[in-house]
Design a protein around this motif. Structure first.
Motif, short mmCIF file in Angstrom:
data_model
loop_
_atom_site.label_atom_id
_atom_site.label_comp_id
_atom_site.label_asym_id
_atom_site.label_seq_id
_atom_site.Cartn_x
_atom_site.Cartn_y
_atom_site.Cartn_z
N ASP A 19 0.84 -1.20 0.00
CA ASP A 19 0.00 0.00 0.00
C ASP A 19 0.88 1.25 0.00
N ARG A 23 1.18 3.97 -3.17
CA ARG A 23 0.79 5.36 -2.89
C ARG A 23 1.96 6.32 -3.11
N GLU A 24 3.14 5.95 -2.57
CA GLU A 24 4.28 6.88 -2.61
C GLU A 24 5.00 6.88 -3.95
N ASP A 27 1.75 7.46 -6.78
CA ASP A 27 0.76 8.49 -6.43
C ASP A 27 -0.68 7.99 -6.47
N THR A 29 -4.21 6.74 -4.86
CA THR A 29 -4.96 7.23 -3.70
C THR A 29 -5.97 6.18 -3.27
N VAL A 51 -6.65 0.97 -3.79
CA VAL A 51 -6.08 2.22 -4.28
C VAL A 51 -6.42 2.38 -5.76
#
Length: 139
Positions: A19, A23-24, A27, A29, A51
């Motif tokens: 996760d 996300r990092e 990008d 969400t 996500v």
């Protein structure tokens, strides 16, 4: 009958790390409102996060080799993951599978309370899901 891509399910034993990575690095969400829809927790209590890039969803799920056994199904969508498509007519899609001689497991509204799901294998042995959105089933 309409069929469109919905999500890619990626299974691992490192859901929090996955996760964070998606996300990092990409990008992505969170998809709001997904976790409360889960209804099959008695057969699969694994951690899952959801996500998106704004169009496609990615379901990051804890790998579980016994889901098929616990649900009495020959196909396990949560051992190595799966690709998922959405249709507006699951009955017609099941008929297509039957006409082509493709065996499938009809999980029904098992994992997500508003997804009526079937799972089957592609020629390479990858698990494919097709689901239709239905009225929400309560856990």
């Amino acid at each position: 009958m309409k069929i469109e891509f919905h999500h890619l399910n990626i299974c691992s034993k490192q859901v929090p790390e996955m996760d964070t990575f998606y996300r990092e690095v990409l990008d992505l969400t969170p998809v709001p409102g997904m976790d409360p829809k889960r209804v099959g927790r008695q057969d699969y209590g694994g951690e899952t996060t959801y996500v998106t890039d704004g169009q496609a969803q990615f379901h990051l799920s804890e790998s579980d080799p016994l889901v098929g056994v616990r649900t009495n199904n020959a196909i396990n969508p949560l051992q190595q993951g799966h690709i998922a498509f959405r249709t507006d007519d699951l009955a017609a899609f099941k008929k297509r599978l039957e006409e082509k001689g493709i065996p499938y497991a009809h999980y029904g509204q098992w994992a997500m309370g508003d997804f009526d799901q079937v799972f089957f294998y592609d020629p390479a042995g990858n698990v494919v899901e097709v689901h239709e959105v239905k009225a929400m089933r309560q856990p």
